[in-house]
Design an enzyme around this catalytic site. Sequence first.
Site, PDB file in Angstrom:
ATOM      1  N   LYS A 189       0.841  -1.195   0.000  1.00  0.00           N
ATOM      2  CA  LYS A 189       0.000   0.000   0.000  1.00  0.00           C
ATOM      3  C   LYS A 189       0.879   1.248   0.000  1.00  0.00           C
ATOM      4  O   LYS A 189       1.919   1.288   0.675  1.00  0.00           O
ATOM      5  CB  LYS A 189      -0.917  -0.023   1.232  1.00  0.00           C
ATOM      6  CG  LYS A 189      -1.975   1.087   1.242  1.00  0.00           C
ATOM      7  CD  LYS A 189      -2.899   0.933   2.441  1.00  0.00           C
ATOM      8  CE  LYS A 189      -3.938   2.031   2.510  1.00  0.00           C
ATOM      9  NZ  LYS A 189      -4.847   1.874   3.652  1.00  0.00           N
ATOM     10  N   SER A 231      -9.674   2.093   2.750  1.00  0.00           N
ATOM     11  CA  SER A 231      -8.780   2.808   1.864  1.00  0.00           C
ATOM     12  C   SER A 231      -7.790   1.885   1.147  1.00  0.00           C
ATOM     13  O   SER A 231      -7.135   2.298   0.191  1.00  0.00           O
ATOM     14  CB  SER A 231      -7.997   3.848   2.673  1.00  0.00           C
ATOM     15  OG  SER A 231      -7.213   3.221   3.679  1.00  0.00           O
ATOM     16  N   SER A 259     -10.117  -0.353   7.011  1.00  0.00           N
ATOM     17  CA  SER A 259      -9.544  -0.178   5.672  1.00  0.00           C
ATOM     18  C   SER A 259      -8.840  -1.384   5.091  1.00  0.00           C
ATOM     19  O   SER A 259      -8.431  -1.360   3.941  1.00  0.00           O
ATOM     20  CB  SER A 259      -8.571   1.009   5.677  1.00  0.00           C
ATOM     21  OG  SER A 259      -9.272   2.218   5.804  1.00  0.00           O
TER      22      SER A 259
END
Length: 485
Positions: A79, A154, A178
């Site tokens: 990420k 996210s 997330s």
Amino acid sequence: MSLFDQKMTDLQELLHKKEISVSDLVKESYSRIKDVDEKVQAFLTLDEENALSKASELDSKLVNGEYSGSLFGMPIGIKDNIVTKNLRTTCSSRILENFQPIYNATVIDKLQAAGAITIGKLNMDEFAMGSSTENSYYQKTKNPWNLETVPGGSSGGSAASVAAGEVLFSLGSDTGGSIRQPAAFCGVVGLKPTYGRISRFGLVAFASSLDQIGPITRTVEDNAFLLNAISGVDSMDSTSANVEVPDFTKGLTGDIKGMKIAVPKEYLAEGVSEVVRQSVLDALKVLEKLGATWEEVSLPHSKYALATYYLLSSSEASANLSRFDGVRYGYRTDNAETLIDLYKRSRAEGFGDEVKRRIMLGTFALSSGYYDAYYKKAQKVRTLIKKDFEDVFEKYDVIVGPTTPTPAFKLGEKVDDPLTMYANDILTIPVNLAGVPGISVPCGFSNGLPLGLQIIGKHFDEASVYKVAYAFEQATDYHKQKPTL
């Protein structure tokens, strides 16, 4: 059949037998990215030259019998809010558009020590603020199961890349759901570990008392292997816990006879769609057949979790994001006339709408005259939410419920309605406020879109969470189904 349709242990056996090479795995990853990422848009930055060089190095070790590392040769996506030395890290924000870190996050050092190979950096909601990966400055990631729907957020890029078969597994971060929410939307396995289980050093902070890095994988077993590799105390992070790291794969027996499961009535109440509710009840029947028992319980302060979370996380975000000022690194406006003008314009031009919204909310909650009424009260409610979990865990081994109230929604459907978007995290947020571990595993489908079952455990008892998740996974075949791109 893709190599990534297999478990990590099977791939490592093929490597041992020299039936495949590490280079084969890395090339397969980039080949798949070239084939499908134009549709999915999971990756922001690729590191192909370094990855192939590393693969060649590991292949030489393989030939010499120097096979070492629990994740030897395994391709992984990261990420884009986890810093990677000399590899662009943007947090999907314009303000960090050309940021090249000069050091690695602790988890990256641990992955490299275990033999994993970084394929690239994955798209996300800007600074991890969002539930759909539509808040990225660069691109909107799509759900591999239906390209017209969101992958969740996210960590949408992290979940979508695994679901699309671009990497074997990925790392995400979870502040209010997330990792688990996109894992549910994309039909993969996502774990939010206990707060403190994994070092946050090198994770760009959103809300420091809530953020936690975690693994996203195709199977529960792979997830446990990845957690083994990245867990542990770190002198660079004073919030990492000095607790023993067990081998999380040891308890994956499929035997859950006698385990006691709590099902909060609040998690199946109004707002949770009927198809999601039914999938959880069906999952509980499976767990019953495997010898576990379940009872309905109450987490009475859950109804305050959403308001509590957005006050606390936004307050912490307003403090954490004050460092992005256009002076030391990151985006700087060309139109400033004074120093104050430089701050204002750099931040106004560099941050997106959602980030600005949360900074303003947090600054308001922390301001003189409102601190006691909002921030301090939210901290007190957080303590009550944590106490609810502790009370339930006195009698039960795990808590089970849905991960999300609905399946994935359409792109653009909620982007102009932040309150509805925020409500999407209502079932995952209490876990972060309490600091306990939670996992999402696939438990059904609705109109071709995956649904997720959330399993929550006691502090530092990921072993029990994995035990139940693995037993359920082995008794069903939802994890075997793949999207067709």
